[in-house]
Design a protein around this motif. Structure first.
Motif, PDB file in Angstrom:
ATOM      1  N   ALA A  73       0.835  -1.199   0.000  1.00 42.48           N
ATOM      2  CA  ALA A  73       0.000   0.000   0.000  1.00 42.48           C
ATOM      3  C   ALA A  73       0.871   1.251   0.000  1.00 42.48           C
ATOM      4  O   ALA A  73       1.955   1.264   0.581  1.00 42.48           O
ATOM      5  N   ARG A  74       0.387   2.288  -0.648  1.00 37.43           N
ATOM      6  CA  ARG A  74       1.012   3.611  -0.535  1.00 37.43           C
ATOM      7  C   ARG A  74       0.425   4.237   0.723  1.00 37.43           C
ATOM      8  O   ARG A  74      -0.776   4.468   0.818  1.00 37.43           O
ATOM      9  N   GLN A  88      -3.743   3.745  -1.469  1.00 36.64           N
ATOM     10  CA  GLN A  88      -3.843   3.036  -2.739  1.00 36.64           C
ATOM     11  C   GLN A  88      -2.882   1.853  -2.729  1.00 36.64           C
ATOM     12  O   GLN A  88      -1.823   1.901  -2.110  1.00 36.64           O
ATOM     13  N   TYR A  89      -3.268   0.798  -3.441  1.00 38.72           N
ATOM     14  CA  TYR A  89      -2.422  -0.397  -3.532  1.00 38.72           C
ATOM     15  C   TYR A  89      -1.870  -0.586  -4.943  1.00 38.72           C
ATOM     16  O   TYR A  89      -0.713  -0.892  -5.111  1.00 38.72           O
ATOM     17  N   THR A  90      -2.711  -0.466  -5.930  1.00 40.24           N
ATOM     18  CA  THR A  90      -2.269  -0.660  -7.319  1.00 40.24           C
ATOM     19  C   THR A  90      -2.632   0.587  -8.119  1.00 40.24           C
ATOM     20  O   THR A  90      -1.932   1.570  -8.054  1.00 40.24           O
ATOM     21  N   SER A  91      -3.738   0.541  -8.825  1.00 39.09           N
ATOM     22  CA  SER A  91      -4.226   1.722  -9.542  1.00 39.09           C
ATOM     23  C   SER A  91      -5.689   1.934  -9.184  1.00 39.09           C
ATOM     24  O   SER A  91      -6.384   0.998  -8.782  1.00 39.09           O
ATOM     25  N   ILE A  92      -6.145   3.155  -9.336  1.00 43.32           N
ATOM     26  CA  ILE A  92      -7.536   3.469  -9.007  1.00 43.32           C
ATOM     27  C   ILE A  92      -8.483   2.602  -9.826  1.00 43.32           C
ATOM     28  O   ILE A  92      -9.448   2.043  -9.296  1.00 43.32           O
ATOM     29  N   GLU A 131      -8.353  -1.109  -8.647  1.00 44.92           N
ATOM     30  CA  GLU A 131      -9.011  -1.270  -7.354  1.00 44.92           C
ATOM     31  C   GLU A 131     -10.522  -1.096  -7.469  1.00 44.92           C
ATOM     32  O   GLU A 131     -11.293  -1.828  -6.847  1.00 44.92           O
ATOM     33  N   HIS A 132     -10.953  -0.148  -8.282  1.00 47.36           N
ATOM     34  CA  HIS A 132     -12.393   0.062  -8.515  1.00 47.36           C
ATOM     35  C   HIS A 132     -13.016  -1.209  -9.089  1.00 47.36           C
ATOM     36  O   HIS A 132     -14.050  -1.681  -8.604  1.00 47.36           O
TER      37      HIS A 132
END
Length: 108
Positions: free
Chosen positions: A18-19, A31-35, A38-39
């Motif tokens: 995670a960031r 955020q972990y990967t990209s918006i 994750e959406h």
């Protein structure tokens, strides 16, 4: 600089890449990967939100129900004990503060 607090899930967030960002005095994952990724994951499967940084307020006594009724948007007078109501918390002028869960443990 003040020391930021960490939830019990902090290391799990770090291990999941995670960031981590400062949020209201806590180190929180943003955020972990990209918006988009994750959406789509939440839409297709499930999502999890770490709420352990959020506060709790307990009301008790003969005026507990009245006090809660004056703070939230839902009517909790008919909620049975040991049930939960999702509601909104408003500013005195009617603006929205945040959403919350109201746990009713008893009638007092």
């Amino acid at each position: 600089m003040t020391n930021l607090k960490r939830t019990g899930l902090y290391q799990a967030h770090v291990n999941a890449n995670a960031r981590i960002v400062p949020f209201a005095g806590w180190e929180m994952p943003v955020q972990y990967t990209s918006i988009i990724e994750e959406h789509l994951a939440v839409r297709k499967k499930a999502g999890l939100f770490d709420v352990s940084h959020m506060g709790e307020v307990f009301f008790s006594g003969k005026d507990a129900l009245l006090n809660v009724q004056n703070l939230i948007t839902n009517d909790v007078s008919n909620v049975k004990p040991n049930r939960i109501v999702y509601s909104g918390l408003l500013y005195p002028h009617g603006g929205f503060v945040d959403d919350l869960l109201v746990y009713k443990f008893s009638d007092t």
